[in-house]
Design a protein around this motif. Structure first.
Motif, PDB file in Angstrom:
ATOM      1  N   ASP A  80       0.878  -1.170   0.000  1.00 30.59           N
ATOM      2  CA  ASP A  80       0.000   0.000   0.000  1.00 30.59           C
ATOM      3  C   ASP A  80       0.914   1.219   0.000  1.00 30.59           C
ATOM      4  O   ASP A  80       1.764   1.361   0.894  1.00 30.59           O
ATOM      5  N   ARG A  82       0.566   4.016   0.913  1.00 34.83           N
ATOM      6  CA  ARG A  82       0.460   4.839   2.119  1.00 34.83           C
ATOM      7  C   ARG A  82       1.420   4.395   3.206  1.00 34.83           C
ATOM      8  O   ARG A  82       1.551   5.063   4.230  1.00 34.83           O
ATOM      9  N   ASN A 122     -12.758  10.869   6.153  1.00 31.91           N
ATOM     10  CA  ASN A 122     -11.839   9.751   5.910  1.00 31.91           C
ATOM     11  C   ASN A 122     -11.694   9.442   4.425  1.00 31.91           C
ATOM     12  O   ASN A 122     -10.611   9.048   3.966  1.00 31.91           O
ATOM     13  N   SER A 126      -8.295   9.551   2.488  1.00 33.67           N
ATOM     14  CA  SER A 126      -7.809   8.343   1.798  1.00 33.67           C
ATOM     15  C   SER A 126      -7.249   8.682   0.425  1.00 33.67           C
ATOM     16  O   SER A 126      -6.175   8.207   0.039  1.00 33.67           O
ATOM     17  N   ASP A 129      -4.112  10.755   0.795  1.00 29.92           N
ATOM     18  CA  ASP A 129      -3.019   9.883   1.266  1.00 29.92           C
ATOM     19  C   ASP A 129      -2.470   9.011   0.131  1.00 29.92           C
ATOM     20  O   ASP A 129      -1.261   8.863  -0.025  1.00 29.92           O
TER      21      ASP A 129
END
Ligand code: HXC
Length: 272
Positions: A80, A82, A122, A126, A129
């Protein structure tokens, strides 16, 4: 079964121009990124693609490797963007197995259609991010290797133009950040022989982006609204990528190359 070259690469390019180069690509199993990497591999590069989905990433790596006899393509899943430590481990593994990182494509992105007043904090976070921090993490993990590599280098993110696209405030904000970062990399790292550019695809047929952003029964009509009269192809994004990474693109730095059939100049795409 290997794909015929003409399906993913124009015949103007010469075999071998990317011999001994290694491309590192996030989001590499996606429809656009895999076409970009496939074209580079066809022309001589080896590649490391990373993605969140293990099976999809590994099987795409095998598929891309068929583009050229003897090509080495590794797929690293469960990454990921992130998570900086996962990206660093992937970059390290790429260099350990393939010897260097010469080109970087920060291709991982998140997108969906939603009006700003219905996006949760969020959801906004997301996308920012994934797009902004994900691109930063990719640059951070690979930059020392790019600097180390003796030949000329490229970092290359791709995004859509950072205008205010309706129902995509989250993406517009994130892409503006990525665009700014690409310019910062160009300015700071240019003296070390690194170039950093953005490819900004418009609506590209048969991609997850179009599937997410445009209703199927609206696509024919919306494609006619593109000045070029149609959606683009992944091959056309691959061609732009080859150009930027090739010697022909040596002096292009800090630019956004919009490949969208002129869509950017009209009222906009999606929401249909
Ligand atoms: C509103 C949504 C949503 C939607 C997810 N969320 N989908 N909100 N509308 N359609 C919200 C969730 O409810 C959650 O918020 C938050 O987003 C995080 O979602 P998660 O499912 O927990 O997972 P996460 O991995 O963080 O998801 C990231 C994502 C997702 C961006 C939201 O869509 C994703 O993984 N996308 C990756 C693939 C992708 O988008 N590819 C297309 C790229 S195309 P809450 O508040 O409920 O916790 C592209 C270029 C297109 O970028 C160019 C066209 C011109």
């Amino acid at each position: 079964m290997p794909l015929e070259r003409y399906q993913y690469l124009s015949n103007v390019w010469k075999d071998g121009i990317f011999d001994n180069k290694v491309v590192f690509c996030t989001g590499g199993a996606g429809s656009i990124c895999s076409a970009q990497v496939r074209a580079l591999v066809h022309l001589g590069a080896n590649a490391c693609i990373v993605g969140r989905n293990v099976e999809k990433t590994e099987s795409m790596a095998k598929d891309i490797a068929t583009a050229r006899k003897g090509a080495k393509v590794i797929g690293i899943g469960a990454v990921d963007v992130r998570k900086p430590e996962l990206l660093q481990a992937a970059a390290d593994k790429c260099v350990k197995e393939l010897g260097s990182i010469d080109f970087v494509i920060a291709g991982a992105a998140g997108n969906f259609l939603a009006p700003m007043d219905q996006i949760s904090p969020n959801a906004m976070k997301s996308v920012i991010d994934i797009d902004v921090l994900g691109s930063y993490n990719t640059v951070k993990a690979t930059l020392p290797y790019l600097v180390e590599s003796a030949s000329k280098h490229r970092t290359n993110g791709h995004t859509q133009p950072a205008n205010g696209t309706p129902l995509q405030s989250h993406v517009s904000v994130a892409k503006a950040g990525v665009d700014a970062m690409a310019v910062s990399v160009a300015i700071e790292q240019g003296p070390k022989g690194i170039t950093s550019n953005i490819i900004a695809p418009g609506p590209i047929a048969d991609t997850e982006g179009v599937a997410r952003l445009s209703k199927q029964d609206h696509r024919e009509q919306s494609s006619k609204g593109v000045p070029s009269g149609r959606y683009g192809t992944v091959k056309e994004i691959a061609d732009a990528t080859v150009y930027l990474f090739s010697d022909a693109g040596n002096y292009v730095n800090g630019e956004t190359l919009v490949v969208d059939g002129g869509q950017w100049h009209t009222a906009g795409f999606a929401n249909g």
